[in-house]
Design an enzyme around this catalytic site. Structure first.
Site, PDB file in Angstrom:
ATOM      1  N   GLU A 116      12.596 -70.444  10.197  1.00 10.15           N
ATOM      2  CA  GLU A 116      11.152 -70.721  10.241  1.00 10.15           C
ATOM      3  C   GLU A 116      10.778 -72.151   9.392  1.00 10.15           C
ATOM      4  O   GLU A 116       9.674 -72.446   9.010  1.00 10.15           O
ATOM      5  CB  GLU A 116      10.258 -69.872   9.704  1.00 10.15           C
ATOM      6  CG  GLU A 116      10.231 -68.522  10.379  1.00 10.15           C
ATOM      7  CD  GLU A 116       9.658 -68.308  11.479  1.00 10.15           C
ATOM      8  OE1 GLU A 116       9.327 -69.361  12.142  1.00 10.15           O
ATOM      9  OE2 GLU A 116       9.715 -67.211  12.198  1.00 10.15           O
ATOM     10  N   HIS A 140       6.567 -66.578   3.815  1.00  9.20           N
ATOM     11  CA  HIS A 140       5.976 -65.766   4.860  1.00  9.20           C
ATOM     12  C   HIS A 140       6.566 -64.470   4.512  1.00  9.20           C
ATOM     13  O   HIS A 140       7.976 -64.362   3.971  1.00  9.20           O
ATOM     14  CB  HIS A 140       7.017 -66.369   5.937  1.00  9.20           C
ATOM     15  CG  HIS A 140       7.010 -65.591   7.225  1.00  9.20           C
ATOM     16  ND1 HIS A 140       5.893 -65.006   7.884  1.00  9.20           N
ATOM     17  CD2 HIS A 140       8.011 -65.223   7.936  1.00  9.20           C
ATOM     18  CE1 HIS A 140       6.261 -64.252   9.003  1.00  9.20           C
ATOM     19  NE2 HIS A 140       7.571 -64.212   9.002  1.00  9.20           N
ATOM     20  N   HIS A 142       6.474 -59.895   5.843  1.00 12.48           N
ATOM     21  CA  HIS A 142       6.284 -58.921   6.854  1.00 12.48           C
ATOM     22  C   HIS A 142       5.431 -57.838   6.387  1.00 12.48           C
ATOM     23  O   HIS A 142       5.953 -56.656   6.162  1.00 12.48           O
ATOM     24  CB  HIS A 142       7.414 -58.430   7.566  1.00 12.48           C
ATOM     25  CG  HIS A 142       8.174 -59.416   8.283  1.00 12.48           C
ATOM     26  ND1 HIS A 142       9.283 -59.357   8.848  1.00 12.48           N
ATOM     27  CD2 HIS A 142       7.672 -60.812   8.628  1.00 12.48           C
ATOM     28  CE1 HIS A 142       9.652 -60.399   9.731  1.00 12.48           C
ATOM     29  NE2 HIS A 142       8.847 -61.285   9.585  1.00 12.48           N
ATOM     30  N   GLU A 170     -12.802 -58.980  -5.281  1.00 13.68           N
ATOM     31  CA  GLU A 170     -11.892 -60.099  -5.554  1.00 13.68           C
ATOM     32  C   GLU A 170     -11.545 -61.066  -4.547  1.00 13.68           C
ATOM     33  O   GLU A 170     -11.172 -61.997  -4.518  1.00 13.68           O
ATOM     34  CB  GLU A 170     -10.946 -59.619  -6.283  1.00 13.68           C
ATOM     35  CG  GLU A 170      -9.822 -58.944  -5.558  1.00 13.68           C
ATOM     36  CD  GLU A 170      -8.299 -58.694  -6.340  1.00 13.68           C
ATOM     37  OE1 GLU A 170      -7.817 -57.688  -5.882  1.00 13.68           O
ATOM     38  OE2 GLU A 170      -7.820 -59.438  -6.870  1.00 13.68           O
ATOM     39  N   HIS A 211       3.433 -59.806  13.789  1.00 16.14           N
ATOM     40  CA  HIS A 211       4.457 -60.134  12.999  1.00 16.14           C
ATOM     41  C   HIS A 211       4.345 -60.288  11.491  1.00 16.14           C
ATOM     42  O   HIS A 211       5.329 -59.527  10.822  1.00 16.14           O
ATOM     43  CB  HIS A 211       4.556 -61.771  13.646  1.00 16.14           C
ATOM     44  CG  HIS A 211       6.193 -62.281  12.829  1.00 16.14           C
ATOM     45  ND1 HIS A 211       6.813 -63.220  13.716  1.00 16.14           N
ATOM     46  CD2 HIS A 211       6.591 -62.473  11.874  1.00 16.14           C
ATOM     47  CE1 HIS A 211       7.742 -63.651  13.239  1.00 16.14           C
ATOM     48  NE2 HIS A 211       7.797 -63.113  11.765  1.00 16.14           N
TER      49      HIS A 211
HETATM   50  P1  13P Z   1      14.938 -65.812   8.730  1.00 16.94           P
HETATM   51  O1  13P Z   1      15.915 -64.758   8.438  1.00 16.94           O
HETATM   52  O2  13P Z   1      15.599 -67.167   9.797  1.00 16.94           O
HETATM   53  O3  13P Z   1      14.244 -66.534   7.707  1.00 16.94           O
HETATM   54  O4  13P Z   1      13.946 -65.265   9.739  1.00 16.94           O
HETATM   55  C1  13P Z   1      13.245 -64.210   9.307  1.00 16.94           C
HETATM   56  C2  13P Z   1      11.752 -64.133   9.611  1.00 16.94           C
HETATM   57  O5  13P Z   1      11.008 -63.595   9.147  1.00 16.94           O
HETATM   58  C3  13P Z   1      11.264 -64.856  10.929  1.00 16.94           C
HETATM   59  O6  13P Z   1       9.803 -64.941  11.105  1.00 16.94           O
HETATM   60 ZN    ZN Z   2       9.066 -63.196  10.171  1.00 24.10          ZN
END
Ligand code: 13P
Ligand code: ZN
Length: 273
Positions: A116, A140, A142, A170, A211
């Site tokens: 990413e 980023h 999940h 908050e 995602h």
């Molecule tokens: P990477 O392992 O390449 O960082 O990818 C993980 C991910 O969350 C892709 O969106």
């Molecule tokens: Zn991801």
């Protein structure tokens, strides 16, 4: 100074481990980048090597020319960052045109920066400009509750912002600009990077449907705290929607306006209709 003694490296490792402990980083899920300050680069530069090849970023980030970033590795597990930072993370340098990077430290044994990287760097480029250089962290992850909401809420900025703001007083204080939503797209490429960085002109939070989430901030604490606040509110919303078909009472538009007045916030009216 040894790399692992640098405060920014310690902060990066701690944040990666905090994210792992939250359960936001199954397998290699998620990625983290930090735009290193010039004095921090100077303090650790003796550890850098400049013999690895320049590689295309896959997009163009001219406002980041010559910058150095610490990044997690592609396919690397957040779980392992604290165990071996030199194998699971690295430092990359951006060339004079903002089109190529080269690894100057870490990412041992042929490892690559996160897939990413285009999204991270395009977000950094936007945020460097709109924050006057203050924002340095792009994160980023999940987180499950935020992702779950992308299956039941309409995928628009107004709905997500308002629903999540209502879940904790908050929230509008922590992210008064709101939340942007990117519809499902193939990850890892330029198109999703362009869509996300467009949202980052207005917001510090962008949710990728089905995602995960991207957050931007000035430092590790603020950026982690932002992700944590959004995900906590998302968890409350999941619980509320699991308990009853509708909310019996909530924070109303005029309540948000009162909050804005007393806390000195500007809350865009488009979220208060
Ligand atoms: P990477 O392992 O390449 O960082 O990818 C993980 C991910 O969350 C892709 O969106
Ligand atoms: Zn991801």
């Amino acid at each position: 100074m040894k790399i692992l003694d640098a405060e920014f490296v310690k902060g990066f490792i701690r944040m990666a481990n905090d994210g792992w402990e939250q359960g936001w980083h199954e397998r290699n899920g998620g990625n983290l980048t930090y735009r290193i300050k010039a004095d921090e680069v100077d303090a650790v530069k003796e550890n850098f090597t400049f013999d690895r090849p320049w590689t295309p970023i896959g997009t163009s980030v001219p406002f980041l020319a010559g910058e150095y970033f610490m990044t997690t590795g592609s396919g690397k597990y957040f779980r392992n960052v604290i165990l071996d930072a030199e194998a699971n993370t690295g430092i990359v340098e951006i060339d004079e045109k903002g089109e190529n990077f080269r690894i100057v430290w870490g990412l041992l044994n042929g490892a690559r920066p996160t897939s990413e990287l285009p999204s991270h760097l395009m977000n950094h480029e936007v945020k460097k400009q709109v924050s006057g250089g203050k924002h340095r962290v792009i994160y980023h992850a999940h987180p499950a509750n935020t992702i779950a909401l992308t299956f039941v809420l309409p995928l628009d900025d107004v709905t997500f912002t308002r629903e999540i703001w209502e879940m904790a007083t908050e929230c509008p204080v922590v992210f008064p600009d709101g939340i942007g939503v990117v519809p499902w797209m193939v990850p890892g490429g330029r198109d999703i990077a362009v869509a996300t960085s467009e949202l980052m002109k207005q917001y510090d939070v962008a949710i990728w449907a089905h995602h995960g989430m991207f957050c931007s901030g000035e430092d590790f604490d603020l950026t982690f705290g932002l992700m944590h606040t959004v995900e906590k509110a998302a968890e409350i919303l999941v619980k509320v929607r699991s308990m009853a078909p509708a909310k019996r009472q909530t924070i109303l538009p005029d309540d948000f306006r009162d909050l804005a007045r007393d806390f000195g916030l500007t809350l865009p009216e488009k979220f208060l209709k």
